[in-house]
Scaffold this motif. Structure first.
Motif, PDB file in Angstrom:
ATOM      1  N   LEU A  89       0.819  -1.216   0.000  1.00 18.77           N
ATOM      2  CA  LEU A  89       0.000   0.000   0.000  1.00 18.77           C
ATOM      3  C   LEU A  89       0.853   1.266   0.000  1.00 18.77           C
ATOM      4  CD1 LEU A  89      -2.289  -1.996   0.496  1.00 18.77           C
ATOM      5  CD2 LEU A  89      -3.204  -0.424   2.209  1.00 18.77           C
ATOM      6  N   TYR A  90       1.922   1.244   0.765  1.00 14.36           N
ATOM      7  CA  TYR A  90       2.803   2.412   0.829  1.00 14.36           C
ATOM      8  C   TYR A  90       3.399   2.718  -0.554  1.00 14.36           C
ATOM      9  CZ  TYR A  90       6.573   5.425   2.639  1.00 14.36           C
ATOM     10  OH  TYR A  90       7.428   6.469   2.892  1.00 14.36           O
ATOM     11  N   LEU A  91       3.824   1.672  -1.250  1.00 14.04           N
ATOM     12  CA  LEU A  91       4.376   1.835  -2.586  1.00 14.04           C
ATOM     13  C   LEU A  91       3.296   2.277  -3.576  1.00 14.04           C
ATOM     14  CD1 LEU A  91       6.678   1.534  -4.637  1.00 14.04           C
ATOM     15  CD2 LEU A  91       6.110  -0.915  -4.786  1.00 14.04           C
ATOM     16  N   LEU A  92       2.145   1.632  -3.524  1.00 11.20           N
ATOM     17  CA  LEU A  92       1.064   1.977  -4.444  1.00 11.20           C
ATOM     18  C   LEU A  92       0.612   3.422  -4.267  1.00 11.20           C
ATOM     19  CD1 LEU A  92      -1.223  -1.202  -4.387  1.00 11.20           C
ATOM     20  CD2 LEU A  92       0.199  -0.405  -6.281  1.00 11.20           C
ATOM     21  N   GLN A  93       0.486   3.857  -3.029  1.00 14.98           N
ATOM     22  CA  GLN A  93       0.018   5.224  -2.801  1.00 14.98           C
ATOM     23  C   GLN A  93       0.971   6.235  -3.435  1.00 14.98           C
ATOM     24  OE1 GLN A  93      -0.121   6.898   1.273  1.00 14.98           O
ATOM     25  NE2 GLN A  93      -2.258   7.402   0.814  1.00 14.98           N
ATOM     26  N   HIS A  94       2.263   6.013  -3.258  1.00 11.25           N
ATOM     27  CA  HIS A  94       3.243   6.934  -3.827  1.00 11.25           C
ATOM     28  C   HIS A  94       3.183   6.931  -5.358  1.00 11.25           C
ATOM     29  CE1 HIS A  94       7.098   9.171  -3.929  1.00 11.25           C
ATOM     30  NE2 HIS A  94       7.250   8.498  -5.067  1.00 11.25           N
ATOM     31  N   VAL A  95       3.217   5.741  -5.943  1.00  9.07           N
ATOM     32  CA  VAL A  95       3.296   5.641  -7.400  1.00  9.07           C
ATOM     33  C   VAL A  95       1.989   6.095  -8.059  1.00  9.07           C
ATOM     34  CG1 VAL A  95       3.591   4.038  -9.329  1.00  9.07           C
ATOM     35  CG2 VAL A  95       5.056   3.851  -7.313  1.00  9.07           C
ATOM     36  N   LEU A  96       0.864   5.664  -7.510  1.00 10.08           N
ATOM     37  CA  LEU A  96      -0.419   6.016  -8.119  1.00 10.08           C
ATOM     38  C   LEU A  96      -0.706   7.511  -8.035  1.00 10.08           C
ATOM     39  CD1 LEU A  96      -2.719   3.039  -7.114  1.00 10.08           C
ATOM     40  CD2 LEU A  96      -2.175   3.774  -9.440  1.00 10.08           C
ATOM     41  N   LYS A  97      -0.254   8.188  -6.983  1.00 11.30           N
ATOM     42  CA  LYS A  97      -0.451   9.641  -6.905  1.00 11.30           C
ATOM     43  C   LYS A  97       0.140  10.328  -8.121  1.00 11.30           C
ATOM     44  CE  LYS A  97      -0.849  10.787  -1.973  1.00 11.30           C
ATOM     45  NZ  LYS A  97      -0.170  11.459  -0.827  1.00 11.30           N
ATOM     46  N   ASP A  98       1.360   9.960  -8.464  1.00  8.80           N
ATOM     47  CA  ASP A  98       2.019  10.570  -9.617  1.00  8.80           C
ATOM     48  C   ASP A  98       1.321  10.190 -10.918  1.00  8.80           C
ATOM     49  OD1 ASP A  98       3.849  11.774  -7.977  1.00  8.80           O
ATOM     50  OD2 ASP A  98       5.450  10.318  -8.339  1.00  8.80           O
ATOM     51  N   MET A  99       0.929   8.940 -11.037  1.00 10.16           N
ATOM     52  CA  MET A  99       0.259   8.492 -12.258  1.00 10.16           C
ATOM     53  C   MET A  99      -1.064   9.201 -12.461  1.00 10.16           C
ATOM     54  SD  MET A  99       0.961   4.386 -12.432  1.00 10.16           S
ATOM     55  CE  MET A  99       2.598   3.720 -12.815  1.00 10.16           C
ATOM     56  N   VAL A 100      -1.845   9.310 -11.400  1.00 16.02           N
ATOM     57  CA  VAL A 100      -3.147   9.975 -11.501  1.00 16.02           C
ATOM     58  C   VAL A 100      -2.973  11.457 -11.806  1.00 16.02           C
ATOM     59  CG1 VAL A 100      -5.206  10.646 -10.196  1.00 16.02           C
ATOM     60  CG2 VAL A 100      -4.369   8.285 -10.082  1.00 16.02           C
ATOM     61  N   ALA A 101      -1.956  12.071 -11.209  1.00 15.66           N
ATOM     62  CA  ALA A 101      -1.717  13.502 -11.444  1.00 15.66           C
ATOM     63  C   ALA A 101      -1.434  13.786 -12.911  1.00 15.66           C
ATOM     64  CB  ALA A 101      -0.560  13.979 -10.574  1.00 15.66           C
ATOM     65  N   ARG A 102      -0.746  12.870 -13.576  1.00 18.07           N
ATOM     66  CA  ARG A 102      -0.435  13.087 -15.003  1.00 18.07           C
ATOM     67  C   ARG A 102      -1.374  12.303 -15.925  1.00 18.07           C
ATOM     68  NH1 ARG A 102       4.006   9.504 -13.403  1.00 18.07           N
ATOM     69  NH2 ARG A 102       3.850   7.548 -14.585  1.00 18.07           N
ATOM     70  N   ASP A 103      -2.274  11.512 -15.318  1.00 18.81           N
ATOM     71  CA  ASP A 103      -3.250  10.703 -16.052  1.00 18.81           C
ATOM     72  C   ASP A 103      -2.568   9.732 -17.020  1.00 18.81           C
ATOM     73  OD1 ASP A 103      -5.805   9.787 -16.642  1.00 18.81           O
ATOM     74  OD2 ASP A 103      -6.117  11.231 -18.257  1.00 18.81           O
ATOM     75  N   ASP A 104      -1.557   9.031 -16.501  1.00 21.51           N
ATOM     76  CA  ASP A 104      -0.859   8.085 -17.357  1.00 21.51           C
ATOM     77  C   ASP A 104      -0.049   7.118 -16.494  1.00 21.51           C
ATOM     78  OD1 ASP A 104       0.072   7.207 -20.066  1.00 21.51           O
ATOM     79  OD2 ASP A 104       2.014   7.756 -19.217  1.00 21.51           O
ATOM     80  N   GLY A 105      -0.160   5.830 -16.793  1.00 23.29           N
ATOM     81  CA  GLY A 105       0.629   4.837 -16.082  1.00 23.29           C
ATOM     82  C   GLY A 105      -0.088   3.509 -15.987  1.00 23.29           C
TER      83      GLY A 105
END
Length: 264
Positions: free
Chosen positions: A116-132
């Motif tokens: 969860l700690y890893l997902l939260q960090h990575v998904l925040k960036d992906m959602v912010a740029r709408d790509d990943g």
């Protein structure tokens, strides 16, 4: 030799098994990759991945800790993560009452907290740029009360449910794909490490090939699928789990996972 596509992938639990195969596929598809595991074997695995021609970095880190996840993130050097395969996991067999607290906490912290700690960090960036793209390794064990493997199955029930929920939370981000890979028993070091080689499931010769499981997960991710159960027998088992009482399921799991059942 793969042509670099300029994209960057992170694969956890990549020293052996499903993670190793996922990293191989990513390298073959031209991704620069960062591979992570909690054992020195990750260095040898990285050497194998380099034969595909791409850039490969490796990190030995304990992903059951926030410090371990932070060291993984630091190793990216701020590079954008285009693909994450959150595959690291830990099993634990035998009866819960006889398990050391440190052992079952390691399972919970690896499979849930670190993920969860890893997902939260990575998904925040992906959602912010709408790509990943993110592939999370869950398990069909999450659908079955796991007698003599109770903590592991419980963590996978959490992961399977959690990814379904987060997928809905981020559904407005059309450029972000989150897929859950749900295998059954796989021919890896998992059962040896979980002290389950004297069980029916641990000794079984009919476990799935990790290369096939990884390919199922990769294809589902690239096809934009929410989840995939790898293997037709496992698909049938999941379907039956939805209509079978918990007491029956746990008894069935006992037959697979109780110590001393390897020859039964």
């Amino acid at each position: 030799m793969a042509d670099s596509n300029g994209k960057f992938a992170v694969i956890t639990g990549a020293s052996t098994g499903i993670g190793f195969e996922l990293a191989s596929i990513a390298a073959e598809n031209g991704y620069d990759i960062l591979v992570v595991a909690d054992e020195p074997l990750i260095e040898a695995a990285a050497a194998d991945f380099r034969t595909h021609g791409g850039k490969v970095e490796s990190v030995e880190a304990d992903l059951s800790t926030t410090e371990g996840v932070d060291s993984l993130l630091a190793a990216t050097n701020g590079r954008r993560i285009d693909l994450l395969c959150a595959n690291a996991g830990r099993g634990l067999g035998r009866d819960f009452l006889g398990q050391d607290v440190a052992d079952w906490r390691k399972v919970v912290d690896t499979n849930i907290t670190g993920t969860l700690y890893l997902l939260q960090h990575v998904l925040k960036d992906m959602v912010a740029r709408d790509d990943g793209k993110v592939l999370v390794t869950g398990s069909i064990a999450g659908f079955i009360p796991g007698s003599f493997q109770a903590v592991y199955n419980g963590t996978k029930a959490f992961v399977d449910s959690f990814t379904d929920a987060i997928r809905d939370e981020i559904k407005e981000s059309k450029g972000v794909q989150l897929t859950t890979l749900m295998p059954g028993p796989v021919e890896t070091e998992f059962f040896d490490r979980a002290d389950m080689m004297d069980t029916s499931v641990g000794a079984s010769k009919s476990k799935s090939d990790p290369a096939d499981v990884a390919r199922d997960g990769w294809d589902a991710l690239m096809d934009g699928k929410a989840s995939v159960v790898s293997g037709w027998k496992n698909k049938l088992q999941v379907a039956l789990a939805h209509v079978t009482p918990a007491a029956v399921l746990s008894g069935m799991h006992r037959n697979m996972a109780e110590p001393g059942t390897a020859d039964e």
